[in-house]
Design a protein around this motif. Structure first.
Motif, PDB file in Angstrom:
ATOM      1  N   LYS A 285       0.877  -1.220   0.138  1.00 16.90           N
ATOM      2  CA  LYS A 285       0.185   0.095  -0.028  1.00 16.90           C
ATOM      3  C   LYS A 285       0.965   1.194   0.159  1.00 16.90           C
ATOM      4  CE  LYS A 285      -3.333  -1.830   2.728  1.00 16.90           C
ATOM      5  NZ  LYS A 285      -3.680  -2.023   3.998  1.00 16.90           N
ATOM      6  N   ASP A 286       2.064   1.372   0.772  1.00 18.63           N
ATOM      7  CA  ASP A 286       2.980   2.406   0.944  1.00 18.63           C
ATOM      8  C   ASP A 286       3.575   2.809  -0.382  1.00 18.63           C
ATOM      9  OD1 ASP A 286       1.424   2.716   3.194  1.00 18.63           O
ATOM     10  OD2 ASP A 286       2.910   2.379   4.715  1.00 18.63           O
ATOM     11  N   ARG A 289       2.415   4.830  -2.605  1.00 19.21           N
ATOM     12  CA  ARG A 289       2.281   6.261  -2.310  1.00 19.21           C
ATOM     13  C   ARG A 289       3.464   6.999  -1.654  1.00 19.21           C
ATOM     14  NH1 ARG A 289      -2.436   5.684   2.080  1.00 19.21           N
ATOM     15  NH2 ARG A 289      -1.351   3.982   2.919  1.00 19.21           N
ATOM     16  N   THR A 290       4.701   6.537  -2.459  1.00 23.59           N
ATOM     17  CA  THR A 290       5.780   7.075  -1.848  1.00 23.59           C
ATOM     18  C   THR A 290       6.544   7.770  -3.147  1.00 23.59           C
ATOM     19  OG1 THR A 290       6.177   5.461  -0.261  1.00 23.59           O
ATOM     20  CG2 THR A 290       8.127   6.480  -0.819  1.00 23.59           C
ATOM     21  N   ARG A 292       5.817   9.064  -6.032  1.00 28.02           N
ATOM     22  CA  ARG A 292       5.445   8.732  -7.289  1.00 28.02           C
ATOM     23  C   ARG A 292       5.454   9.928  -8.083  1.00 28.02           C
ATOM     24  NH1 ARG A 292       2.209   4.487  -7.572  1.00 28.02           N
ATOM     25  NH2 ARG A 292       2.904   4.434  -9.800  1.00 28.02           N
ATOM     26  N   GLN A 327       5.136   2.866   8.844  1.00 30.55           N
ATOM     27  CA  GLN A 327       5.120   4.059   7.796  1.00 30.55           C
ATOM     28  C   GLN A 327       6.161   5.217   8.168  1.00 30.55           C
ATOM     29  OE1 GLN A 327       0.878   4.907   8.112  1.00 30.55           O
ATOM     30  NE2 GLN A 327       0.529   3.861   5.982  1.00 30.55           N
ATOM     31  N   GLY A 328       6.643   5.449   6.988  1.00 26.27           N
ATOM     32  CA  GLY A 328       7.598   6.589   7.150  1.00 26.27           C
ATOM     33  C   GLY A 328       9.221   5.800   6.417  1.00 26.27           C
ATOM     34  N   SER A 330       9.349   3.799   3.881  1.00 27.01           N
ATOM     35  CA  SER A 330       9.364   4.032   2.629  1.00 27.01           C
ATOM     36  C   SER A 330      10.134   5.196   2.160  1.00 27.01           C
ATOM     37  CB  SER A 330       7.959   3.652   1.853  1.00 27.01           C
ATOM     38  OG  SER A 330       7.093   4.855   2.303  1.00 27.01           O
ATOM     39  N   ASP A 331       9.535   6.302   2.626  1.00 25.71           N
ATOM     40  CA  ASP A 331      10.344   7.547   2.275  1.00 25.71           C
ATOM     41  C   ASP A 331      11.575   7.590   2.779  1.00 25.71           C
ATOM     42  OD1 ASP A 331       7.237   8.802   2.988  1.00 25.71           O
ATOM     43  OD2 ASP A 331       8.297  10.306   1.930  1.00 25.71           O
ATOM     44  N   LEU A 407      11.071  11.786   9.537  1.00 29.50           N
ATOM     45  CA  LEU A 407      11.626  11.516   8.399  1.00 29.50           C
ATOM     46  C   LEU A 407      13.048  12.171   8.192  1.00 29.50           C
ATOM     47  CD1 LEU A 407       8.621  11.547   5.706  1.00 29.50           C
ATOM     48  CD2 LEU A 407       9.434   9.640   7.154  1.00 29.50           C
ATOM     49  N   ARG A 411      10.772  15.044   3.395  1.00 33.11           N
ATOM     50  CA  ARG A 411       9.861  15.452   2.813  1.00 33.11           C
ATOM     51  C   ARG A 411       9.653  17.071   2.705  1.00 33.11           C
ATOM     52  NH1 ARG A 411       4.009  12.626   3.461  1.00 33.11           N
ATOM     53  NH2 ARG A 411       4.875  10.464   3.227  1.00 33.11           N
ATOM     54  N   VAL A 744       5.231  21.592   2.314  1.00 32.42           N
ATOM     55  CA  VAL A 744       5.863  20.094   1.857  1.00 32.42           C
ATOM     56  C   VAL A 744       6.332  20.311   0.676  1.00 32.42           C
ATOM     57  CG1 VAL A 744       3.713  19.160   0.910  1.00 32.42           C
ATOM     58  CG2 VAL A 744       5.484  17.771   2.182  1.00 32.42           C
ATOM     59  N   ARG A 745       7.693  19.874   0.987  1.00 34.32           N
ATOM     60  CA  ARG A 745       8.693  19.981  -0.531  1.00 34.32           C
ATOM     61  C   ARG A 745       9.164  21.303  -1.028  1.00 34.32           C
ATOM     62  NH1 ARG A 745       5.626  14.881  -1.630  1.00 34.32           N
ATOM     63  NH2 ARG A 745       7.039  13.389  -1.487  1.00 34.32           N
TER      64      ARG A 745
END
Ligand SMILES: Nc1nc2c(ncn2[C@@H]2O[C@H](COP(=O)(O)OP(=O)(O)O)[C@@H](O)[C@H]2O)c(=O)[nH]1
Ligand SMILES: [Mg+2]
Lengths: 776, 211
Positions: A285-286, A289-290, A292, A327-328, A330-331, A407, A411, A744-745
């Motif tokens: 799932k994650d 959403r990383t 992408r 979660q986290g 993946s980032d 992170l 991000r 963010v970013r």
């Protein structure tokens, strides 16, 4: 830079002396236009209160002082990281803040130019719609074609971003245009040639400290990242030769593929344990959403790189039952894969990174809670007014910084900027190479392995029961135990029998103690959680032998490297990424042959930073000629005696202090503890010297942010960069949290790094051992 | 912008059920199939109108991370409404509802209005949880229920607004003490000096004005 007390003094200073004059060019023009007008007097001197003086107020003051009717621009005299004096544009509240912060000791030196910006500032990228296709201009960076290409592309992207920000609202305008270039690092990114200087003839890294210092100051050229990151991330044991590294990477890569095959084979045979199912579900799932939107992971969901990220994370989770997947992750793993462009090597790098970051993912939340507490201390210390504002709005819980902390700010910047920020951050840390080989698993996953110790296995059937149990523990333990004191973000607690407490905790199941609303203040809550830190944190600090922290190396005489490397000659860079460890390592040992890379068929078209950049640069090299256009501003140097004094003070800066032997929990004197209690009155009275005060209130580098002080200062910078807007617009909790969410970013990596380096270096100079008193 | 009331909402539920997409659809009226997974909390806000009164909704979109949840209990506190979301194409997300509900009830004020949402109704072909099951669960636990699609925007607006209506009604009925901000309700700045619309029995509104 300023004297050591300067930065720290800023937020408690009530007045900043200002000296302003009108530029010679303007005077000249004026006298030509109206020869009868007497030229205005050279200097105007006045003081302003930095806490309340906005850019607009300053403009008005200057207009009055010089009797200016029309448009004018303001510049301030600053020193860049190399100590070079430059006039920088003062265009916004952000700039004014930076000016107060870095350039107001002993006084802020301003230059007024009556020309509007678009006439006189060839060197500045002022954003207008027409500019969007024109490459922005470059200043004081010695470019080679490669760098220019990268840089122009980044500039273009940033310009576009800036432009869209302008459209969205004036409050963001501080991020745009000239600012970016000004905050460029003090040193060009590490080149292949410079990298070679750190190796001996057999390819051993002989100067790990120097390497880190260099990366800290200027980052790494993108094409070199896949090589240098492994060193900065502590993948290799000390003193490996090039050949040893090749062998090592081969072994480790094979090991990874074995670990991966174990569970993928099981899956093929239809053996899917509950644990596997849970992890595979979460991870799949994650990874969708990383990052992408990054070209590397873009496109359809069956993007090969997305799949690789999935394999890396699942393999890691199954073989590290103490953290499993959270979660986290993946980032954090994503940049590794993009940079290495090799699944096994990305895994190895990720494992190395997680050695340090594992505690952040612990379900008990203690590591992160401590970081919140430290960030809160930093903010209270560096900007008590803003902290007070947040408190009034119930926003002092800093919850909106959670992502930053978890992170490590990955991000908060555009992907490519984040790579640069991350390498700077990693290199701010002392080297910590694995003793032998980096272990790629905690407990090898296999068919018959059940990991009863994995918290996620326990939570699997009911994902939140564990959380609730931990909450129970926290509130009950704070009920059970005496009240530990929090000092310097370190928990000071009476000696206690940990064993007995631990067992009693597990017995507590009474739901009524689950939730213990002391008050609405979330600060209280944090404190409660902090109380439970005591075991962990105290344990660590007691046991910790003074680590060989070498932060101060970072800030010593950084210029030598620059000189060693000579002029940044143009060099061809590696074409594409190499797929296998051996090839990788051929590059690693930067021989001339290493620069022309073997063709790897399909691998070659995998998006590769360097080849992309090269293509881009091909169409835009012409712009490098503008590199010196900044100079007319630089020439405008004040010739005032005050200034010379200041300059002198700068040269004879305080000697760097060693940072070993930090003031640990065990060495805290009762004096310091009581100092904490009166911290408010101490701050208000201003009786103590700044550095003494600072030291007594801030955790030492070895503890700050769980031994990652630079990261905490990065977070502080992000907060401070927005404090004016937040206060001016009277944002409430939700508004300011949304404001940060929107960023963010979008943070300007160069500006953030620049400001952070200044504060961080000042902090390190506070002298973190007995010698600190010498500074007083 | 001025408002009569401000309500704080939270969105909870398993990861991947579409919480962030629901928020984005409600605040920005768009669906972004490719987006970031939530870390910690993300924040949103929108103004709505109920009985001619402007109401500002402050929405906290949470991540399902256990580690985050263990560091703070505060996000439940001070919420007037909660959207409890599951994914109609994944039974496990429905099975976890009880846990979520217990957790929410335990840490929030007892008047918090909870709306149960079965999301991804556009994926009828992949449905694993019948609409009736959702209705039954809601009935049993005293929740309001709706199926939504963050993708097509179906019912999204209603889900948020109906929750607000429930809260508004509770205020009218004097169930909520609007002077206690821990209930997730604030009176708008300009409203502070006047009597709030409706029969609030506790009457005294002096402390209601915030900034
Ligand atoms: N078809 C469909 N997909 C959805 C819907 N809502 C969310 N999604 C998808 O479900 C995934 C997870 O959504 P997200 O909002 O990130 O879930 P969260 O973890 O609960 O915040 C994303 O890939 C979305 O594209 C919906 O209503 N319909
Ligand atoms: Mg989400």
């Amino acid at each position: 830079m300023t004297t050591s007390a300067g930065i720290l003094a800023f937020h408690t200073r009530e007045a900043v002396k200002v000296k302003a004059r009108v530029s010679a060019a303007t005077l000249h023009r004026r006298s030509q236009l109206a020869p009868s007008d007497p030229p205005p007097a050279e200097w105007r001197r006045f003081s302003v209160d930095p806490q309340i003086t906005t850019f607009e107020v300053l403009q008005n003051l200057l207009a009055k002082a010089f009797d200016i009717k029309g448009d004018f621009t303001i510049h301030y005299l600053a020193k860049d990281d190399e100590g070079k004096e430059t006039y920088l544009g003062l265009l916004s509240d952000w700039d004014l803040d930076a000016a107060f912060l870095s350039s107001s000791m002993p006084c802020l030196n301003l230059l007024i130019d009556l020309k509007p910006f678009d006439e006189g500032l060839e060197g500045w990228d002022v954003i207008t719609p027409a500019d969007l296709v024109k490459p922005p201009l470059v200043s004081h960076v010695r470019n080679n074609a490669q760098q220019t290409g990268n840089f122009l592309m980044q500039q273009m992207e940033r310009t576009l971003k800036s432009f869209s920000k302008v459209l969205r609202g004036p409050e963001l305008s501080g991020y745009l245009n000239g600012v970016t270039e000004r905050y460029r690092a003090s040193k060009p990114p590490m080149s292949r040639r410079e990298w070679q200087n750190f190796l001996d003839c057999e390819g051993r890294l002989i100067q790990p400290q120097e390497l880190r210092r260099s990366v800290f100051r200027g980052g790494i050229e993108p094409s070199l990242r896949n090589i240098v990151w492994k060193h900065v991330l502590n993948v290799y044991p000390d003193d490996y030769t090039k050949d040893q590294r090749i062998q090592y990477l081969k072994r480790q890569s094979n090991e990874y593929y074995k670990l991966k095959a174990t569970w993928t084979d099981m899956q093929k045979q239809g053996i899917v344990t509950e644990e596997m199912q849970y992890i595979m579900n979460m991870v799949s799932k994650d990874v969708l959403r990383t990052d992408r939107t990054h070209r590397f992971y873009a496109g359809s969901d069956d993007n090969k790189n997305v799949a690789k990220l999935y394999y890396i994370l699942t393999t890691f989770a199954l073989n590290h039952p103490s953290v499993s997947y959270c979660q986290g992750m993946s980032d954090l793993a994503s940049p590794m894969l993009v940079t290495m462009n090799d699944e096994a090597q990305a895994y190895i790098c990720f494992v190395a990174l997680m050695q340090r970051l594992k505690p952040n993912f612990n379900i008990n939340g203690l590591a992160i809670t401590e970081k919140f507490a430290h960030l809160s201390l930093l903010l209270q210390h560096y900007d008590p007014e803003f902290f007070e504002y947040l408190k009034m709005n119930g926003a002092d819980d800093l919850l909106y910084c959670y992502r930053w902390l978890l992170l490590e700010l990955k991000r908060e910047f555009s992907f490519d900027d984040a790579l640069c920020m991350l390498e700077v951050l990693w290199s701010s840390l002392p080297p910590s190479p694995p003793e032998k080989e980096l272990p790629l698993y905690e407990i090898r996953f296999g068919k018959d392995s059940a990991h009863p110790q994995s918290p996620r296995v326990l939570t699997r059937e009911n994902p939140y029961t564990k959380v609730r149990r931990i909450r129970k523990q926290s509130s009950s333990s704070s009920l059970l135990c005496g009240t530990p004191k929090v000092h310097n973000g370190v928990i000071v607690n009476e000696p206690d029998n940990d064993e007995s407490r631990r067992s009693s905790l597990n017995e507590i199941t009474d739901d009524s103690q689950d939730y213990n609303p002391i008050s609405d203040s979330i600060a209280h809550e944090l404190r409660m959680d902090l109380e439970n830190l005591n075991k962990t944190v105290l344990g660590n600090t007691k046991d910790a032998t003074p680590q060989q922290f070498t932060f101060d190396n970072i800030i010593e005489e950084g210029n030598t490297l620059l000189e060693n490397d000579g002029p940044w000659k143009q060099r061809k860079t590696c074409q594409g990424f190499c797929g296998t460890p051996d090839e990788q390592c051929e590059l690693d040992f930067d021989s001339v042959e290493g620069e022309t890379t073997q063709n790897h068929g399909s691998r070659r078209n995998l998006s590769c930073q360097s080849s992309l950049d090269r293509r881009r640069s091909g169409s835009s090299t012409s712009a490098s000629t503008s590199a010196s256009s900044h100079s007319d501003l630089v020439q405008e140097k004040a010739d005032d005696s005050d200034y010379e004094d200041d300059h002198h003070a700068y040269r004879s800066k305080a000697p760097p202090t060693r940072s070993e032997g930090y003031c640990s929990e065990a060495t805290l004197s009762s004096k310091e503890v009581s100092c904490q209690e009166d911290s408010r009155s101490v701050l208000d009275s201003g009786v103590l010297d700044f550095s003494r005060k600072s030291r007594s209130l801030l955790p030492p580098p070895g503890q700050l942010g769980g031994s990652n002080p630079f990261m905490m200062f990065l977070c502080l910078t992000l907060l401070l960069q927005h404090r004016d807007v937040i206060i001016r617009k009277r944002m409430d909790y939700n508004e300011l949290a949304m404001h940060f969410d929107k960023m963010v970013r979008k943070h300007n990596v160069h500006k953030v790094l620049h400001e952070t380096r200044i504060r961080f270096e000042e902090y390190l100079r506070l002298g973190w051992e007995a010698s600190w008193e010498e500074l007083v | 912008m001025s408002y009569a009331y401000l309500f704080k909402y939270i969105i909870i539920g398993d990861t991947g059920v579409g919480k962030s997409c629901l928020l984005l659809q409600f605040t920005d009226k768009r669906f972004q199939p490719v987006h970031d997974l939530t870390i910690g909390v993300e924040f949103g806000a929108r103004m709505i109108t109920i009985e001619k009164k402007q109401i500002k909704l402050q929405i906290w979109d949470t991540a399902g991370q256990e580690a985050f949840r263990s560091i703070t209990r505060s996000y439940y506190r001070g919420a007037a409404g909660a959207l409890l979301v599951y994914d109609i194409t994944r039974r496990d997300t429905f099975n976890h509802l009880t846990t979520w509900l217990e957790d929410a009830r335990q840490h929030s004020n007892s008047n918090m209005v909870i709306m149960l949402i079965g999301n991804k109704s556009d994926l009828e072909g992949r449905r694993e949880v019948k609409k009736e099951e959702g209705e039954a669960f809601a009935q049993e636990h005293g929740l309001v229920f709706m199926e939504t699609s963050a993708k097509t925007a179906d019912n999204v607006e209603d889900a948020f607004i109906n929750t607000a209506k429930e809260i508004y009604d509770k205020i009218q009925d004097g169930v909520f003490d609007i002077n206690n901000e821990a209930n997730g309700i604030k009176i708008g700045p300009q409203q502070a000096n006047t009597s709030p619309g409706g029969g609030n029995p506790s009457g005294n509104t002096q402390s209601g004005g915030c900034c």
